[in-house]
Design an enzyme around this catalytic site. Structure first.
Site, PDB file in Angstrom:
ATOM      1  N   ASP A  82     -36.214   5.726   7.223  1.00 40.59           N
ATOM      2  CA  ASP A  82     -35.835   4.425   8.009  1.00 40.59           C
ATOM      3  C   ASP A  82     -35.370   5.039   9.834  1.00 40.59           C
ATOM      4  O   ASP A  82     -35.652   4.277  10.764  1.00 40.59           O
ATOM      5  CB  ASP A  82     -34.456   3.813   7.603  1.00 40.59           C
ATOM      6  CG  ASP A  82     -35.141   2.986   6.459  1.00 40.59           C
ATOM      7  OD1 ASP A  82     -36.104   2.588   6.096  1.00 40.59           O
ATOM      8  OD2 ASP A  82     -34.038   2.606   5.640  1.00 40.59           O
ATOM      9  N   THR A  84     -33.311   6.271   0.371  1.00 40.12           N
ATOM     10  CA  THR A  84     -33.790   6.077  -0.993  1.00 40.12           C
ATOM     11  C   THR A  84     -35.216   5.619  -1.274  1.00 40.12           C
ATOM     12  O   THR A  84     -35.795   4.763  -0.045  1.00 40.12           O
ATOM     13  CB  THR A  84     -32.959   5.272  -2.045  1.00 40.12           C
ATOM     14  OG1 THR A  84     -33.077   4.048  -1.537  1.00 40.12           O
ATOM     15  CG2 THR A  84     -31.241   5.625  -1.919  1.00 40.12           C
ATOM     16  N   GLU A 109     -34.524  -5.498   1.585  1.00 37.41           N
ATOM     17  CA  GLU A 109     -35.812  -5.994   2.215  1.00 37.41           C
ATOM     18  C   GLU A 109     -35.389  -7.193   3.182  1.00 37.41           C
ATOM     19  O   GLU A 109     -36.115  -8.315   3.143  1.00 37.41           O
ATOM     20  CB  GLU A 109     -36.710  -6.317   1.317  1.00 37.41           C
ATOM     21  CG  GLU A 109     -37.050  -5.114   0.266  1.00 37.41           C
ATOM     22  CD  GLU A 109     -37.557  -3.838   1.040  1.00 37.41           C
ATOM     23  OE1 GLU A 109     -38.435  -4.175   2.108  1.00 37.41           O
ATOM     24  OE2 GLU A 109     -37.500  -2.946   0.730  1.00 37.41           O
ATOM     25  N   PRO A 154     -38.134 -12.382  15.750  1.00 34.90           N
ATOM     26  CA  PRO A 154     -39.187 -13.087  14.899  1.00 34.90           C
ATOM     27  C   PRO A 154     -39.949 -12.280  13.803  1.00 34.90           C
ATOM     28  O   PRO A 154     -39.905 -10.946  13.660  1.00 34.90           O
ATOM     29  CB  PRO A 154     -40.004 -12.884  16.171  1.00 34.90           C
ATOM     30  CG  PRO A 154     -39.192 -12.697  17.541  1.00 34.90           C
ATOM     31  CD  PRO A 154     -38.176 -11.866  16.799  1.00 34.90           C
ATOM     32  N   GLY A 197     -26.767   1.302   6.847  1.00 34.42           N
ATOM     33  CA  GLY A 197     -26.361   1.245   5.375  1.00 34.42           C
ATOM     34  C   GLY A 197     -27.629   1.172   4.556  1.00 34.42           C
ATOM     35  O   GLY A 197     -28.746   1.036   5.097  1.00 34.42           O
ATOM     36  N   LYS A 246     -28.614   7.539   9.421  1.00 39.16           N
ATOM     37  CA  LYS A 246     -29.032   6.825   7.873  1.00 39.16           C
ATOM     38  C   LYS A 246     -28.389   7.876   6.894  1.00 39.16           C
ATOM     39  O   LYS A 246     -28.865   8.887   6.685  1.00 39.16           O
ATOM     40  CB  LYS A 246     -30.678   6.859   7.701  1.00 39.16           C
ATOM     41  CG  LYS A 246     -30.922   6.241   6.323  1.00 39.16           C
ATOM     42  CD  LYS A 246     -30.847   4.744   6.443  1.00 39.16           C
ATOM     43  CE  LYS A 246     -31.333   4.112   5.170  1.00 39.16           C
ATOM     44  NZ  LYS A 246     -31.289   2.788   5.110  1.00 39.16           N
TER      45      LYS A 246
END
Length: 252
Positions: free
Chosen positions: A50, A41, A12, A201, A111, A37
């Site tokens: 993702d 998970t 995160e 940002p 990853g 990817k």
């Protein structure tokens, strides 16, 4: 550089948004891009993962490939074991990346979590896939407290395995950075031994895709197809060095 591994120093911290920004900047520079990817998970069968997010942000010309999906938000090895699904080997990841590199100028391999998160029962990690590919690894780091240690540990893990660390990108630079973030910015390169190659940002992933694509090159340094300057960013945000007061000649 045709294949670039993108790893976080934790979870995160903006790894997917950074991957998307690199893809967008490369597309803007006229390059064809694929995002791989290996293990997704914590996402259900019909939910976008993702890789799909990278396409949404960077543009429909980006090729998205996902090798395995596990429903629980855990390390790939653990998630595979609990779900009864097959794990991934470094060879499978390398083979998929090599196949994509035949038709794309740049392949980004994102990853899961940190560099040494386990992908299979044997303890193989993204670093093992990077070795098979001979590919450099970009580290995505947080801005605040703790980042010097986690980033330096990841950089040392790369060097211990004779792998190439391409640099560090700050995944989410605060709108109003505190003193720790500002000092970390100045110390990251010295601590990790890797160049600072960008800073996204805070909230970049919430931008509209058009704004994201237009802005992405300004967040990344030239090696990542951008226009961002580490020197200029440091001059703006890093605090001045501490200089002790001169001794009192009177000895008072």
């Amino acid at each position: 550089m045709s294949v670039l591994m993108v790893s976080g120093t934790g979870t995160e911290i903006g790894k997917t948004v950074v991957t998307s920004a690199i893809a967008a900047a490369a597309v803007a520079a006229g390059r064809s891009v694929a995002v791989l990817k290996p293990a997704q998970t914590g996402v259900g069968p019909q939910e976008p993962g993702d890789a799909a997010e990278a396409v949404r942000l960077a543009g429909p010309s980006v090729t998205a490939v996902e090798l395995a999906r596990y429903p629980e938000p855990l390390a790939p090895d653990t998630a595979a074991r609990r779900s009864g699904l097959a794990t991934l080997s470094p060879a499978q990841i390398a083979e998929a990346a090599q196949r994509l590199s035949q038709d794309h100028d740049l392949v980004l391999v994102e990853g899961a979590g940190g560099l040494l998160v386990r992908f299979d029962e044997a303890g193989h990690t993204l670093a093992d896939a990077a070795r098979l590919l001979g590919a450099p690894t970009l580290l995505v780091a947080q801005a605040g407290l703790g980042t010097l240690s986690s980033t330096t540990l990841a950089a040392e893990a790369l060097r211990a395995r004779d792998l190439i660390g391409s640099g560090v990108v700050v995944g989410s630079w605060p709108r109003i950075p505190d003193l720790a973030a500002r000092c970390n910015l100045a110390d990251l390169t010295k601590s990790s031994g890797l160049p600072l190659l960008g800073a996204l940002p805070e909230g970049s992933g919430a931008l509209t895709p058009d704004r994201f694509r237009a802005s992405a090159p300004t967040w990344l340094a030239p090696p990542l197809s951008g226009t961002w300057s580490a020197d200029s960013f440091l001059a703006t945000w890093a605090p001045p060095p501490y200089l002790p007061a001169a001794p009192d000649p009177a000895g008072v």
